[in-house]
Design a protein around this motif. Structure first.
Motif, PDB file in Angstrom:
ATOM      1  N   ALA A   1      37.694  22.973  60.379  1.00 43.71           N
ATOM      2  CA  ALA A   1      36.549  23.467  59.616  1.00 43.71           C
ATOM      3  C   ALA A   1      36.598  22.970  58.176  1.00 43.71           C
ATOM      4  N   VAL A   2      37.797  22.937  57.582  1.00 39.43           N
ATOM      5  CA  VAL A   2      37.935  22.403  56.217  1.00 39.43           C
ATOM      6  C   VAL A   2      37.579  20.929  56.201  1.00 39.43           C
ATOM      7  N   ALA A   3      38.098  20.175  57.170  1.00 37.96           N
ATOM      8  CA  ALA A   3      37.844  18.740  57.204  1.00 37.96           C
ATOM      9  C   ALA A   3      36.362  18.441  57.399  1.00 37.96           C
ATOM     10  N   ALA A   4      35.703  19.189  58.284  1.00 40.37           N
ATOM     11  CA  ALA A   4      34.285  18.944  58.532  1.00 40.37           C
ATOM     12  C   ALA A   4      33.452  19.226  57.288  1.00 40.37           C
ATOM     13  N   ALA A   5      33.775  20.307  56.593  1.00 39.92           N
ATOM     14  CA  ALA A   5      33.017  20.632  55.379  1.00 39.92           C
ATOM     15  C   ALA A   5      33.243  19.583  54.303  1.00 39.92           C
ATOM     16  N   GLN A   6      34.489  19.129  54.134  1.00 45.32           N
ATOM     17  CA  GLN A   6      34.762  18.124  53.124  1.00 45.32           C
ATOM     18  C   GLN A   6      34.124  16.787  53.472  1.00 45.32           C
ATOM     19  N   ALA A   7      34.048  16.489  54.776  1.00 48.37           N
ATOM     20  CA  ALA A   7      33.370  15.253  55.179  1.00 48.37           C
ATOM     21  C   ALA A   7      31.894  15.278  54.798  1.00 48.37           C
ATOM     22  N   GLU A   8      31.312  16.472  54.731  1.00 46.64           N
ATOM     23  CA  GLU A   8      29.914  16.617  54.320  1.00 46.64           C
ATOM     24  C   GLU A   8      29.770  16.738  52.805  1.00 46.64           C
ATOM     25  N   GLY A   9      30.887  16.664  52.077  1.00 48.65           N
ATOM     26  CA  GLY A   9      30.843  16.823  50.640  1.00 48.65           C
ATOM     27  C   GLY A   9      30.699  18.252  50.177  1.00 48.65           C
ATOM     28  N   ARG A  10      31.070  19.196  51.055  1.00 47.26           N
ATOM     29  CA  ARG A  10      30.888  20.603  50.744  1.00 47.26           C
ATOM     30  C   ARG A  10      32.211  21.220  50.298  1.00 47.26           C
ATOM     31  N   PRO A  11      32.240  21.929  49.169  1.00 43.04           N
ATOM     32  CA  PRO A  11      33.488  22.574  48.741  1.00 43.04           C
ATOM     33  C   PRO A  11      33.857  23.738  49.644  1.00 43.04           C
ATOM     34  N   VAL A  12      35.162  24.048  49.680  1.00 40.98           N
ATOM     35  CA  VAL A  12      35.675  25.086  50.574  1.00 40.98           C
ATOM     36  C   VAL A  12      36.609  26.004  49.773  1.00 40.98           C
ATOM     37  N   PHE A  13      36.472  27.313  49.990  1.00 45.46           N
ATOM     38  CA  PHE A  13      37.389  28.297  49.411  1.00 45.46           C
ATOM     39  C   PHE A  13      38.047  29.035  50.562  1.00 45.46           C
ATOM     40  N   VAL A  14      39.397  29.081  50.581  1.00 47.51           N
ATOM     41  CA  VAL A  14      40.137  29.682  51.695  1.00 47.51           C
ATOM     42  C   VAL A  14      40.927  30.879  51.186  1.00 47.51           C
ATOM     43  N   ASP A  15      40.776  31.999  51.891  1.00 49.95           N
ATOM     44  CA  ASP A  15      41.543  33.223  51.651  1.00 49.95           C
ATOM     45  C   ASP A  15      42.601  33.330  52.740  1.00 49.95           C
ATOM     46  N   PHE A  16      43.860  33.042  52.385  1.00 51.74           N
ATOM     47  CA  PHE A  16      44.976  33.219  53.319  1.00 51.74           C
ATOM     48  C   PHE A  16      45.438  34.667  53.189  1.00 51.74           C
ATOM     49  N   THR A  17      45.291  35.457  54.250  1.00 53.33           N
ATOM     50  CA  THR A  17      45.446  36.901  54.159  1.00 53.33           C
ATOM     51  C   THR A  17      46.184  37.445  55.373  1.00 53.33           C
ATOM     52  N   ALA A  18      46.513  38.730  55.348  1.00 53.85           N
ATOM     53  CA  ALA A  18      47.121  39.429  56.480  1.00 53.85           C
ATOM     54  C   ALA A  18      46.846  40.917  56.330  1.00 53.85           C
ATOM     55  N   ALA A  19      46.725  41.608  57.456  1.00 55.55           N
ATOM     56  CA  ALA A  19      46.418  43.040  57.416  1.00 55.55           C
ATOM     57  C   ALA A  19      47.555  43.830  56.771  1.00 55.55           C
ATOM     58  N   TRP A  20      48.812  43.371  56.920  1.00 55.07           N
ATOM     59  CA  TRP A  20      49.945  44.120  56.382  1.00 55.07           C
ATOM     60  C   TRP A  20      50.210  43.816  54.914  1.00 55.07           C
ATOM     61  N   CYS A  21      49.420  42.920  54.330  1.00 53.78           N
ATOM     62  CA  CYS A  21      49.576  42.556  52.921  1.00 53.78           C
ATOM     63  C   CYS A  21      48.651  43.441  52.085  1.00 53.78           C
ATOM     64  N   VAL A  22      49.241  44.405  51.362  1.00 54.04           N
ATOM     65  CA  VAL A  22      48.441  45.360  50.596  1.00 54.04           C
ATOM     66  C   VAL A  22      47.647  44.652  49.510  1.00 54.04           C
ATOM     67  N   THR A  23      48.264  43.695  48.828  1.00 47.86           N
ATOM     68  CA  THR A  23      47.557  42.962  47.787  1.00 47.86           C
ATOM     69  C   THR A  23      46.368  42.204  48.367  1.00 47.86           C
ATOM     70  N   CYS A  24      46.550  41.618  49.567  1.00 51.84           N
ATOM     71  CA  CYS A  24      45.443  40.909  50.217  1.00 51.84           C
ATOM     72  C   CYS A  24      44.256  41.843  50.430  1.00 51.84           C
ATOM     73  N   GLN A  25      44.537  43.041  50.934  1.00 50.55           N
ATOM     74  CA  GLN A  25      43.453  43.968  51.233  1.00 50.55           C
ATOM     75  C   GLN A  25      42.763  44.442  49.948  1.00 50.55           C
ATOM     76  N   PHE A  26      43.531  44.645  48.884  1.00 49.51           N
ATOM     77  CA  PHE A  26      42.940  45.050  47.611  1.00 49.51           C
ATOM     78  C   PHE A  26      42.024  43.942  47.088  1.00 49.51           C
ATOM     79  N   ASN A  27      42.526  42.703  47.103  1.00 47.41           N
ATOM     80  CA  ASN A  27      41.708  41.587  46.621  1.00 47.41           C
ATOM     81  C   ASN A  27      40.463  41.392  47.476  1.00 47.41           C
ATOM     82  N   LYS A  28      40.607  41.614  48.787  1.00 50.26           N
ATOM     83  CA  LYS A  28      39.482  41.416  49.703  1.00 50.26           C
ATOM     84  C   LYS A  28      38.348  42.386  49.396  1.00 50.26           C
ATOM     85  N   ARG A  29      38.708  43.601  48.991  1.00 50.61           N
ATOM     86  CA  ARG A  29      37.696  44.635  48.756  1.00 50.61           C
ATOM     87  C   ARG A  29      37.201  44.674  47.309  1.00 50.61           C
TER      88      ARG A  29
END
Length: 695
Positions: free
Chosen positions: A578-606
């Protein structure tokens, strides 16, 4: 006779593939006779799985056999793969229908054969989904099995052969591997050949191969990978003609010297991974600070409750306080060292694991939930350990209370280690690349930092004098401390629900209810000896039934993954494709690497990642928002985190342009951080594709 008489579970069907375990015994199932087993995979349109070297991304299909004594299964005899281009990436694998055959040998005297196979595969389209299947097959002795003869003959025809007399050689020429192969059969002469190395991490799968024929000798120049991680003395390669099935396998000795692994070619910029500290002392200093800050994380709060209660019980006895602090520190440091040592050992063995990997296991999460439930029930007065434990263990616990303090430190590390990423993301990623002794020293400093506040409080007389004297208030305080434990159980049940779905969460809740019933029946002070016998006779079988019912959803190998949530209007599931396809179209991509057990991830997500202004700015700039969920073990995500120089989550990466490396944002994220990063991307009305990356 039928091939699968008496067979069970020979077919596994998912939304993306139909997998079937097949057998082929043209001369009967007997010692010394040819016998083949094979996994047939029928892919849905546009979906694919991978070859032994998957290329730029992906994972190969793996087999784990359970066979009776005297039966041996060989390796997968891989058919020649197809090139699977996806944007700037090139993968190697299979679509449509493929059969992966394995030769099986029977020892003399072998009769009927019961075969069990666990197969794991990664199936990809725009997203990648890890799948697996459990297969069972019974082969009756003497049975001729030839219903799938054409399939197995075709699969063997599609596998590469080693031409007699063929010889290869290669030498490293700067950023190129110069390859010569002589002695290929006449059918290959003059043809344009595809080049598939069996070992990944050597050449660039997507780079074009310069090739020519010099008489009967095939000569090629293959660009090395900018992220090369291997320097083989001999490289096994498969050469194939696109117009014909099958191909040729040749071992090619390589004359070095190899350039330093991972050295980027002049045309490719490395990822902007922050530099690790210049010295081991600096690394340990940062780890010590990170451990101190770890005490501020919400996931550590239940452990704070236990420590406060322990200090209150000790009163102002300085010797008791000091012993408690030292025991707790020893438990914390030893646990960090053990966890880090296990991770380093598994990584050295080829496992794709990251920091916090223990909470990727549903069984481990369930075990933690049981432990915190038991602690909460004990604090609430539902049972006393002395009434449940055997006399010898209860006496040991009373005579060695410091063991309780050390175990409290172990428990603290079990739940707190995933929370280190906000403070230690770069340092932990660097530590895992250091020599073993130095890496363990960094993790020991992290443990000392986490335990330091309690150690200082136990050793400093002024703190001891500030503690309240023991009294009746401690009974009420003890009961009150049960509620943080139960709150932690709620969080752990939610984490397991994210990993194994609602059935897994329901199974865990049933086990927790049964555990509470057993502890009340066997350990409540208000129940006499006869009552405990009667109630225990009921409670223990209830617990056994609950565990058996819940086990399929908790067992790491069999637990179903929670259903992938439907893509929202703003966020979609991450995959390298999905990243490669978007970049091939010249489209920027933002990725959130997250996990349910990561409290900081959940705080940032909300907060930051749900901020309306952030989402509006991303839509205006045409940014594709992707979420990589690392709640369950996912080697593809682990590999991408490693490439970014991280060992755990959260990680936030903005891929602004395909010709520039991604920008990494802070782990403790604010909406302003995201908006500032997006500010360098032009909005759709300002002219479409990204003109520059944020600085």
């Amino acid at each position: 006779m039928p091939a699968c008489a008496g067979a069970q579970s020979t077919v596994v069907t998912t939304e993306h593939v139909r997998a079937e375990l097949l057998a082929h015994a043209p001369e009967g199932v007997a010692p010394g006779k040819p016998l083949w087993l094979g996994l047939s995979i029928d892919h849905q349109p546009k979906w694919h799985t991978y070859w032994k070297n998957p290329g730029d991304s992906g994972l190969p299909t793996t087999f784990k056999w359970t066979l009776p004594e005297g039966v041996q299964a060989g390796p997968i005899e891989w058919p020649v793969p197809l090139p699977l281009p996806f944007g700037p990436l090139m993968n190697h694998g299979y679509d449509g229908q493929v059969l992966l055959p394995v030769a099986v040998t029977l020892a003399p005297g072998t009769g009927d054969v019961e075969v069990a196979l666990r197969a794991d595969w990664l199936v990809c389209k725009d997203v990648c989904i890890p799948e697996s299947g459990e297969f069972r097959l019974r082969l009756a002795a003497g049975t001729v099995i030839d219903a799938q003869a054409k399939r197995f003959q075709a699969a063997r025809a599609e596998a590469p052969v080693e031409p007699p007399g063929a010889k290869g050689s290669a030498r490293v020429d700067g950023e190129v591997l110069a390859v010569d192969v002589d002695g290929l059969p006449a059918s290959a002469q003059g043809r344009t050949l595809r080049f598939f190395p069996e070992l990944g991490g050597v050449v660039d799968p997507a780079a074009p191969v310069e090739q020519r024929w010099d008489g009967g000798r095939w000569v090629a120049r293959v660009p090395l990978s900018p992220q090369r991680s291997e320097s083989p003395e001999t490289l096994a390669v498969v050469l194939a003609d696109a117009a014909r099935p099958g191909g040729w396998r040749v071992g090619v000795p390589v004359a070095g010297p190899w350039p330093a692994p991972g050295a980027p070619s002049p045309a490719v910029e490395p990822l902007p991974v922050p530099e690790p500290p210049a010295s081991l002392a600096a690394s340990m200093g940062l780890a010590l600070l990170g451990g101190l800050l770890l005490n501020l994380m919400p996931c550590v709060f239940p452990i704070l409750s236990l420590k406060v209660l322990g200090f209150a019980k000790a009163g102002q006895d300085r010797r008791v306080l000091a012993a408690q602090g030292l025991a707790y520190t020893a438990g914390v440091v030893a646990s960090f060292l053990a966890l880090a040592g296990l991770l380093l050992a598994l990584r050295a063995g080829g496992e794709a694991l990251g920091w916090g990997f223990q909470l990727q296991s549903p069984l481990f999460v369930a075990g933690l939930a049981v432990v915190f439930t038991l602690i909460g029930l004990n604090l609430a007065g539902v049972f006393e350990f002395g009434s449940v434990l055997p006399g010898s263990l209860a006496s040991l616990r009373l005579h060695h209370p410091l063991a309780d303090q050390a175990l409290t430190g172990v428990l603290a590390v079990a739940v707190a280690s995933p929370c280190t990423a906000p403070f230690m993301g770069v340092a932990l990623g660097a530590a895992l690349t250091l020599p073993t002794v130095e890496a363990l020293a960094v993790f020991a400093a992290l443990g000392v930092g986490m335990a330091l506040p309690y150690l200082a409080a136990s050793l400093v007389p002024a703190v001891a004098r500030a503690l309240p004297r023991p009294g009746a208030w401690m009974a009420r305080f003890k009961v009150a401390m049960a509620f943080p434990m139960f709150a932690t159980v709620v969080w752990l049940v939610w984490v397991l629900g994210q990993q194994a779905g609602i059935d897994g969460a329901a199974g865990l809740l049933a086990v927790l209810v049964a555990v509470a019933f057993v502890m009340w029946a066997l350990g409540s002070p208000g129940i006499g000896a006869r009552g405990r016998v009667v109630l225990g006779a009921v409670a223990v079988p209830v617990l056994v039934v609950a565990v058996l019912w819940a086990w399929p959803g908790l067992d790491d190998a069999r637990a179903p993954r929670a259903a992938v949530p439907e893509a929202s209007a703003d966020w979609q599931a991450w995959s390298p494709e999905a990243v490669a396809a978007a970049q091939a179209e010249g489209r920027p991509v933002f990725v959130d690497f997250t996990a349910a057990w990561c409290v900081t991830c959940q705080f940032n997500k909300r907060t930051a990642l749900a901020d309306p202004a952030v989402l509006a700015q991303a839509r205006g700039a045409g940014v594709l928002l992707l979420r990589a969920d690392w709640t369950r073990r996912d080697p593809v995500i682990t590999r991408e985190l490693t490439r970014l120089g991280r060992s755990g989550v959260p990680v936030y990466a903005l891929y602004a342009r395909p010709d520039q490396p991604p920008r990494l944002l802070p782990e403790v994220l604010r909406a302003a951080d995201v908006r500032e990063a997006l500010a360098g991307i032009p909005t759709a009305r300002d002219g479409g594709p990204t003109s520059r990356s944020p600085s």
